[in-house]
Design an enzyme around this catalytic site. Structure first.
Site, PDB file in Angstrom:
ATOM      1  N   ASP A  52       0.831  -1.194   0.000  1.00 16.83           N
ATOM      2  CA  ASP A  52       0.000   0.000   0.000  1.00 16.83           C
ATOM      3  C   ASP A  52       0.871   1.251   0.000  1.00 16.83           C
ATOM      4  OD1 ASP A  52      -1.326   2.112   2.176  1.00 16.83           O
ATOM      5  OD2 ASP A  52      -2.783   1.311   0.771  1.00 16.83           O
ATOM      6  N   TYR A  57       3.174   9.802   1.148  1.00 19.75           N
ATOM      7  CA  TYR A  57       4.150   9.059   1.934  1.00 19.75           C
ATOM      8  C   TYR A  57       5.562   9.477   1.518  1.00 19.75           C
ATOM      9  CZ  TYR A  57       0.352   5.901   3.364  1.00 19.75           C
ATOM     10  OH  TYR A  57      -0.804   5.363   3.869  1.00 19.75           O
ATOM     11  N   GLN A 181     -10.652   2.238   3.372  1.00 19.00           N
ATOM     12  CA  GLN A 181      -9.511   1.992   4.254  1.00 19.00           C
ATOM     13  C   GLN A 181      -9.706   2.883   5.481  1.00 19.00           C
ATOM     14  OE1 GLN A 181      -5.150   3.331   3.806  1.00 19.00           O
ATOM     15  NE2 GLN A 181      -5.140   1.252   2.990  1.00 19.00           N
ATOM     16  N   TRP A 210      -5.989   0.828   8.402  1.00 16.24           N
ATOM     17  CA  TRP A 210      -4.684   1.436   8.642  1.00 16.24           C
ATOM     18  C   TRP A 210      -4.512   1.635  10.144  1.00 16.24           C
ATOM     19  CZ3 TRP A 210      -4.350   6.486  10.713  1.00 16.24           C
ATOM     20  CH2 TRP A 210      -5.511   7.270  10.656  1.00 16.24           C
ATOM     21  N   SER A 211      -3.272   1.703  10.547  1.00 16.00           N
ATOM     22  CA  SER A 211      -2.876   1.909  11.947  1.00 16.00           C
ATOM     23  C   SER A 211      -3.425   0.848  12.898  1.00 16.00           C
ATOM     24  CB  SER A 211      -3.312   3.296  12.425  1.00 16.00           C
ATOM     25  OG  SER A 211      -2.675   3.640  13.644  1.00 16.00           O
ATOM     26  N   LEU A 213      -1.851  -0.792  14.991  1.00 15.85           N
ATOM     27  CA  LEU A 213      -1.185  -0.637  16.285  1.00 15.85           C
ATOM     28  C   LEU A 213      -1.353   0.775  16.855  1.00 15.85           C
ATOM     29  CD1 LEU A 213       2.153  -2.625  15.808  1.00 15.85           C
ATOM     30  CD2 LEU A 213       0.123  -3.289  17.109  1.00 15.85           C
ATOM     31  N   LYS A 221       5.513  -0.083  23.923  1.00 13.10           N
ATOM     32  CA  LYS A 221       6.589   0.842  24.298  1.00 13.10           C
ATOM     33  C   LYS A 221       6.110   1.959  25.215  1.00 13.10           C
ATOM     34  CE  LYS A 221       8.951   0.248  19.841  1.00 13.10           C
ATOM     35  NZ  LYS A 221       9.395   0.954  18.607  1.00 13.10           N
TER      36      LYS A 221
END
Length: 271
Positions: A52, A57, A181, A210-211, A213, A221
């Protein structure tokens, strides 16, 4: 999305594992590029074939890196599912938005940077409230008709706008969008699980996300609410300002830490 694509005689291998181009930085460092290329090869070797990209980007570097990976590894185009997203390609008056001019020129520019003749999925990266929706639909349909894309789709559109676009396309005999998306993770769930349910049921609309995480917030973290110096948020002030205040501000910080702790316990239990 997998079901739709398989019905159209295309196959995405293990859709749960999707390789995404590095997204946020406007300038990629050489080390980033090297790491990305190594990661892309490892993904392909593991059976991942959906890549993708988007014109924003790295302001084009994401496209160029994907093209470099394809060329250096001699990947056959017919083994790949490639998506391209257009909405912002630069600061010029015609470099952004959902006008016919930018949609067509932005798509052609992305394909040229990647070094391919067509993409499998072409996304409207964001909706526009300033451009007539019929113009946007006509432009994407034209690109599909001319062979620059196999299908077109939406990203972060409202359910109402998606339904309106589908109806416009049906009335005018245009190619309809097939999927959205959307952001989907344990922090941000309402679009996939609530807002879009009716368009999934009514139109058979597909999805990719998308995303997963949460911009890295779900990576473990940041479970104590602090930012490690060597983390993405620690290294990039721009990325931190883009994401941290809205997701980890003092009004929600304790709730987030509680969520992260609970998710960690579940993950540990699952091994």
């Amino acid at each position: 999305l997998e079901n739709i694509m398989m019905e159209k005689s295309q196959k995405i291998q293990d859709l749960g594992k999707v390789m995404l181009s590095k997204t946020f930085a406007h300038n990629y460092y050489e080390e980033d590029k090297k790491n990305w290329l190594e990661c892309a090869k490892a993904c392909y070797d593991a059976g991942i074939n959906y890549f993708d990209s988007a014109e924003i980007y790295g302001m084009g570097d994401g496209d160029r890196l994907l093209g470099q990976a394809i060329k250096e590894n001699e990947w056959s185009r017919d083994t790949l599912i490639i998506s391209v997203k257009v909405v912002y390609g630069g600061p010029g008056p015609n470099d952004y938005g959902m006008s016919r001019k930018h949609i067509i020129e932005g798509t052609k520019a992305s394909l040229k940077r990647i070094g391919i003749d067509y993409c499998d999925l072409l996304f409207s990266h964001r909706p526009s409230s300033y451009i007539n929706l019929e113009e946007t639909c006509r432009a994407f349909s034209w690109l599909v008709q001319k062979g620059y894309a196999k299908y077109w789709a939406t990203s972060c559109w409202t359910a109402e706008m998606i339904a309106e676009a589908i109806e416009i396309c049906e009335d005018l005999g245009l190619y309809k969008p097939i999927a959205d998306q959307a952001q989907y993770n344990m922090i941000y769930r309402h679009e996939i699980e609530a807002d879009y349910r009716r368009i999934y049921d009514r139109y058979g609309y597909g999805t990719t996300v998308w995303s997963p995480l949460g911009m890295g917030l779900l990576s473990g973290k940041y479970n104590d609410g602090d930012i490690p110096e060597d983390s993405r948020f620690g290294k990039s002030a721009a990325f931190k300002s883009f994401t941290w205040p809205s997701n980890m501000n003092e009004n929600v910080l304790e709730e987030r830490k509680k969520m992260f702790k609970g998710l960690k316990e579940i993950a540990d239990g699952l091994g």
